[in-house]
Design a protein around this motif. Structure first.
Motif, PDB file in Angstrom:
ATOM      1  N   PHE A 190      11.825  -0.841   0.651  1.00  0.00           N
ATOM      2  CA  PHE A 190      12.237  -0.766  -0.894  1.00  0.00           C
ATOM      3  C   PHE A 190      13.388   0.065  -1.383  1.00  0.00           C
ATOM      4  O   PHE A 190      13.341   1.291  -1.015  1.00  0.00           O
ATOM      5  N   PRO A 191      13.946  -0.541  -1.973  1.00  0.00           N
ATOM      6  CA  PRO A 191      15.460   0.223  -2.398  1.00  0.00           C
ATOM      7  C   PRO A 191      15.159   1.485  -3.355  1.00  0.00           C
ATOM      8  O   PRO A 191      15.761   2.367  -3.088  1.00  0.00           O
ATOM      9  N   VAL A 192      14.191   1.396  -4.250  1.00  0.00           N
ATOM     10  CA  VAL A 192      13.767   2.553  -4.936  1.00  0.00           C
ATOM     11  C   VAL A 192      12.122   2.614  -4.976  1.00  0.00           C
ATOM     12  O   VAL A 192      11.359   1.503  -4.722  1.00  0.00           O
ATOM     13  N   PRO A 193      11.531   3.874  -5.177  1.00  0.00           N
ATOM     14  CA  PRO A 193      10.073   3.764  -5.076  1.00  0.00           C
ATOM     15  C   PRO A 193       9.543   3.464  -6.406  1.00  0.00           C
ATOM     16  O   PRO A 193      10.368   3.653  -7.507  1.00  0.00           O
ATOM     17  N   PHE A 194       8.412   2.997  -6.392  1.00  0.00           N
ATOM     18  CA  PHE A 194       7.861   2.455  -7.759  1.00  0.00           C
ATOM     19  C   PHE A 194       6.304   2.167  -7.694  1.00  0.00           C
ATOM     20  O   PHE A 194       5.873   2.327  -6.294  1.00  0.00           O
ATOM     21  N   LEU A 195       5.791   2.343  -8.754  1.00  0.00           N
ATOM     22  CA  LEU A 195       4.068   2.317  -8.699  1.00  0.00           C
ATOM     23  C   LEU A 195       3.812   1.090  -9.736  1.00  0.00           C
ATOM     24  O   LEU A 195       4.376   1.286 -10.907  1.00  0.00           O
ATOM     25  N   SER A 196       2.754   0.403  -9.360  1.00  0.00           N
ATOM     26  CA  SER A 196       2.176  -0.888 -10.384  1.00  0.00           C
ATOM     27  C   SER A 196       0.775  -0.940  -9.979  1.00  0.00           C
ATOM     28  O   SER A 196       0.216  -0.848  -8.917  1.00  0.00           O
ATOM     29  N   TYR A 197       0.216  -1.621 -10.788  1.00  0.00           N
ATOM     30  CA  TYR A 197      -1.047  -1.780 -10.665  1.00  0.00           C
ATOM     31  C   TYR A 197      -1.563  -2.701  -9.669  1.00  0.00           C
ATOM     32  O   TYR A 197      -0.930  -4.057  -9.660  1.00  0.00           O
ATOM     33  N   GLY A 198      -2.555  -2.650  -8.962  1.00  0.00           N
ATOM     34  CA  GLY A 198      -2.698  -3.703  -7.980  1.00  0.00           C
ATOM     35  C   GLY A 198      -3.184  -5.019  -8.570  1.00  0.00           C
ATOM     36  O   GLY A 198      -3.161  -6.095  -7.997  1.00  0.00           O
ATOM     37  N   SER A 199      -4.004  -4.970  -9.772  1.00  0.00           N
ATOM     38  CA  SER A 199      -4.481  -6.218 -10.371  1.00  0.00           C
ATOM     39  C   SER A 199      -3.307  -6.936 -10.685  1.00  0.00           C
ATOM     40  O   SER A 199      -3.441  -8.147 -10.774  1.00  0.00           O
ATOM     41  N   SER A 200      -2.131  -6.406 -11.266  1.00  0.00           N
ATOM     42  CA  SER A 200      -0.892  -7.102 -11.449  1.00  0.00           C
ATOM     43  C   SER A 200      -0.530  -7.599 -10.390  1.00  0.00           C
ATOM     44  O   SER A 200      -0.016  -9.000 -10.541  1.00  0.00           O
ATOM     45  N   LEU A 201      -0.250  -6.895  -9.334  1.00  0.00           N
ATOM     46  CA  LEU A 201       0.427  -7.479  -8.102  1.00  0.00           C
ATOM     47  C   LEU A 201      -0.414  -8.664  -7.319  1.00  0.00           C
ATOM     48  O   LEU A 201       0.152  -9.296  -6.785  1.00  0.00           O
ATOM     49  N   ALA A 202      -1.510  -8.460  -7.702  1.00  0.00           N
ATOM     50  CA  ALA A 202      -2.432  -9.670  -7.120  1.00  0.00           C
ATOM     51  C   ALA A 202      -2.112 -11.127  -7.550  1.00  0.00           C
ATOM     52  O   ALA A 202      -2.563 -12.028  -6.895  1.00  0.00           O
ATOM     53  N   TYR A 203      -1.237 -11.181  -8.487  1.00  0.00           N
ATOM     54  CA  TYR A 203      -0.842 -12.518  -9.139  1.00  0.00           C
ATOM     55  C   TYR A 203       0.240 -12.967  -8.093  1.00  0.00           C
ATOM     56  O   TYR A 203       0.777 -14.137  -8.430  1.00  0.00           O
ATOM     57  N   LEU A 204       0.696 -12.301  -7.020  1.00  0.00           N
ATOM     58  CA  LEU A 204       1.674 -12.726  -6.064  1.00  0.00           C
ATOM     59  C   LEU A 204       1.349 -13.912  -5.431  1.00  0.00           C
ATOM     60  O   LEU A 204       1.939 -14.842  -4.932  1.00  0.00           O
TER      61      LEU A 204
END
Length: 365
Positions: A190-204
């Motif tokens: 990952f080129p830069v660190p970041f944080l996101s909700y798992g519930s949002s990422l589940a839409y992958l």
């Protein structure tokens, strides 16, 4: 009167994909899908303000904009349409600028619905594309699903540090202050660190097994395969130092049959009922739990066990073991009664960490 012509199946499939983000909302327009046609490209965005799902595909006809009313009902009709679909949008009335009629024609079937203006629909977010990388959506989602259980539910008082899945270097991980789950793979950095909700990422999962381009912006992270886009809110850049939490040496390295360990902890979980402190004493091969109303004991065969006795929260250990539920064995690494318990499996790039708890001596009786 304005109109467009589109393939019915393409339109229905796009609606089905983006509608996954729709949920009951205090603002009714957030329960609907927006339609915007410009220069022969139809864009369908849907959002809950935390996450955006958008589909794009070609159409023929005029430039139009509107928001469905009762989107789910429209989707039911679209599921029965096949072939060329004509959509005609009536002009707005001077007296009722918020209401218009949309007529659908496909073969011998027709339907008519109320639609509204896009004036009150949230403006789509834009993501800077200076930090870009490529990855496979299914593989990334698999990594996220391994670790996202170790997060707190977001509330007004929780911090992103404990509620988000974190990305840094080659690691995907999460922690809620009581346990941590981490996956490391060398094929994606990952080129830069970041944080996101798992519930949002589940839409992958909307991308299936497709490769996606990922753009990491200041406030949003965008995933796209060209036809469908997922945009999730970025909740920060300050990630946890994983290496600082993992013990550097261990007093005992224990090998346990995964299914057997899960089975016996599941038994204790049933016995614990609604106890808020289902703490388990782990000594030798014995597992002992004392809760209001009873004391329970079971055992598991282990190898490499010494004299170290410690306690753990039953719920957190069970979650950690389920991370490796498909593996025949797990290795449980112990470095002290107050040091984190580390769980790993052979030939895997992930691990789980569970903090121990203080146990009362009467549990040993």
């Amino acid at each position: 009167m304005k109109g467009i012509v589109v393939n019915a199946k393409a339109f229905s499939d796009a609606m089905s994909k983006v509608s996954r983000v729709l949920k009951k909302a205090p603002i009714s327009i957030l329960e609907e899908i927006c339609v915007s046609v410009r220069d022969g490209i139809c864009t369908l965005p849907a959002t809950d303000l935390e996450t955006w799902l958008t589909a794009r595909f070609p159409v023929q006809g005029d430039d139009v904009d509107f928001v469905f009313y009762r989107t789910k009902d429209v989707m039911k009709a679209l599921a029965h349409f096949d072939g060329e679909l004509t959509m005609e949008l009536s002009e707005q009335s001077e007296k009722r600028k918020d209401s218009r009629k949309l007529r659908l024609y496909c073969g011998q079937r027709a339907a008519e619905y109320d639609v509204t203006s896009i004036e009150d629909y949230p403006q789509m977010v834009k993501v800077e594309d200076d930090k870009v990388f490529r990855t496979n959506a299914a593989q990334l989602l698999e990594r996220i699903e391994r670790v996202r259980y170790a997060t707190m539910k977001p509330t007004a008082n929780t911090k992103p540090f404990n509620t988000c899945v974190q990305f840094k270097g080659q690691r995907v991980f999460s922690l809620d202050g009581y346990r941590m789950a981490c996956d490391t793979q060398e094929d994606v950095t990952f080129p830069v660190p970041f944080l996101s909700y798992g519930s949002s990422l589940a839409y992958l999962k909307v991308f299936g097994k497709n490769d996606v381009t990922v753009q990491v912006g200041i406030r949003w992270v965008l995933f796209t395969d060209g036809d469908v886009s997922l945009c999730v809110r970025r909740h920060g850049v300050d990630t946890f130092d994983v290496d600082a939490a993992v013990p550097k040496q261990y007093l005992e390295t224990v090998t346990v049959k995964t299914a057997g360990f899960i089975k016996e902890l599941s038994y204790l979980k049933e016995c614990a009922a609604a106890s808020t402190k289902p703490y388990v004493r782990f000594s030798g091969e014995q597992l002992t739990m004392v809760v209001p109303g009873g004391k329970f004991r079971t055992s598991i065969p282990v190898s490499g066990r010494g004299d170290l006795t410690l306690g753990f929260d039953l719920r957190y250990m069970l979650d950690a073991l389920k991370q490796f539920k498909d593996e025949p064995e797990v290795t449980v690494k112990l470095s002290g009664v107050f040091s984190p318990i580390v769980i790993e499996a052979e030939n895997r790039g992930d691990f789980a960490l569970v903090l121990p708890v203080r146990i009362k001596e009467e549990m040993a009786a």
